[in-house]
Design a protein around this motif. Structure first.
Motif, mmCIF file in Angstrom:
data_model
loop_
_atom_site.group_PDB
_atom_site.id
_atom_site.type_symbol
_atom_site.label_atom_id
_atom_site.label_comp_id
_atom_site.label_asym_id
_atom_site.label_seq_id
_atom_site.Cartn_x
_atom_site.Cartn_y
_atom_site.Cartn_z
ATOM 1 N N ARG A 131 -5.463 -4.558 10.327
ATOM 2 C CA ARG A 131 -5.886 -4.480 8.921
ATOM 3 C C ARG A 131 -6.546 -5.778 8.466
ATOM 4 O O ARG A 131 -7.418 -5.774 7.607
ATOM 5 C CB ARG A 131 -4.684 -4.142 8.044
ATOM 6 N N HIS A 138 0.798 -1.232 0.000
ATOM 7 C CA HIS A 138 0.000 0.000 0.000
ATOM 8 C C HIS A 138 0.828 1.278 0.000
ATOM 9 O O HIS A 138 0.286 2.366 0.117
ATOM 10 C CB HIS A 138 -0.995 -0.008 1.170
ATOM 11 N N PRO A 171 -10.654 -5.401 6.796
ATOM 12 C CA PRO A 171 -10.094 -5.377 5.440
ATOM 13 C C PRO A 171 -10.744 -4.318 4.567
ATOM 14 O O PRO A 171 -11.938 -4.034 4.688
ATOM 15 C CB PRO A 171 -10.391 -6.783 4.910
ATOM 16 N N GLU A 172 -9.942 -3.743 3.680
ATOM 17 C CA GLU A 172 -10.471 -2.754 2.746
ATOM 18 C C GLU A 172 -11.397 -3.442 1.739
ATOM 19 O O GLU A 172 -11.067 -4.512 1.222
ATOM 20 C CB GLU A 172 -9.318 -2.065 2.023
ATOM 21 N N PRO A 173 -12.542 -2.848 1.451
ATOM 22 C CA PRO A 173 -13.478 -3.456 0.489
ATOM 23 C C PRO A 173 -12.839 -3.757 -0.865
ATOM 24 O O PRO A 173 -13.132 -4.791 -1.474
ATOM 25 C CB PRO A 173 -14.582 -2.403 0.370
#
Length: 288
Positions: free
Chosen positions: A76, A38, A80-82
């Protein structure tokens, strides 16, 4: 458990100690590794170190993967990020490397039909993109904690992943894993931290040249017992936060043992102290 043929390409999300070491080992065995990070600086350094075949900041890199390893910190992993969840192919096997398993299973089982909770028990004091090293997992336990909905074929693929890096695969329930690691992994972090704090505080209270002297005299024994307490503070806090109840029980057991040793010392009961230490001498080989 006989490993199945490991299918690729393999995606790795995060190239810190675990993700980077995994990428190095898998590439050495001829596997294609597609990594998602990231930060641009992380991607550039990961490419320089050849931690993966291809490194990207775009989750789309995972769309062709047969297996995806979530090598992320617990916070994280549990939020979790979509975009990450959406990028993982529905048919891909997904596993993680988190040190606490019950909350990870609870989070990821509804998110992906082929999720297998895992925890490679390998590490060093290093962290970040510079930490990855070949051979980290060789001979170390890689714990898998499937639950009833776990896809057996997906489980076989993660067993094969562990075998590919020469780890020893163990299977147990998530709750048992979390209580066990509270005792042998998370408790030592806090005990080691308390040792460092206690020595520093006692030396300061005694004053004079003692603070400098204890640092000059500290050698391999102190280095061994204080290593994990001087490790990554974010990781230690996350482990404690995500496994709080089991860790509190472990601390209570440790406190009882410490109080028993303290009583022997106060009462000058040297025979009892020697017997306790003899028992410990016999106990230790079973843990190594």
């Amino acid at each position: 458990m006989v490993p199945a043929r490991l299918e690729g390409p393999i995606g790795i999300v995060g190239l810190g100690l675990i993700g980077g070491s995994l990428g190095l080992d898998l590439q050495a065995r001829g596997m294609e590794v597609l990594a998602l990070v990231h930060r641009q600086a992380t991607a550039e350094r990961a490419r320089q170190r050849r931690l993966a075949t291809h490194v990207s900041l775009d989750p789309a890199i995972l769309r062709g993967c047969a297996l995806v390893v979530l090598a992320l910190p617990l916070d994280r992993l549990l939020a979790p990020e979509p975009a990450l969840v959406q990028a993982i192919p529905a048919e891909a096997v997904v596993t993680d490397v988190g040190s606490v398993k019950a909350p990870v299973l609870e989070c990821w089982t509804p998110l992906h039909p082929r999720f297998v909770a895992g925890h490679p028990m390998a590490g060093t004091a290093a962290a970040g993109v510079e930490a990855g090293q070949p051979g980290l997992f060789r001979g170390r336990p890689w714990v898998l904690t499937p639950d009833p909905p776990t896809d057996p074929a997906a489980l076989d693929q993660v067993v094969s992943l562990a075998a590919a890096v020469e780890a020893r695969c163990l299977v147990c329930p998530a709750a048992e894993h979390d209580r066990a690691v509270a005792l042998i992994s998370h408790l030592p972090v806090l005990v080691s931290a308390a040792l460092l704090q206690g020595v520093d505080d006692a030396a300061r209270r005694q004053g004079g040249g003692i603070p400098e002297l204890v640092r000059a005299l500290a050698s391999s024994g102190f280095a061994d017992t204080s290593r994990v307490g001087g490790g990554n503070p974010e990781l230690g806090t996350l482990m404690a936060r995500c496994n709080r109840e089991a860790l509190q029980d472990a601390l209570a057991a440790y406190r009882r043992s410490l109080e028993q040793l303290e009583r022997h010392l106060a009462q000058e009961n040297w025979s009892a102290l020697q017997e306790e230490l003899r028992d410990c001498q016999q106990l230790r080989p079973g843990f190594l």
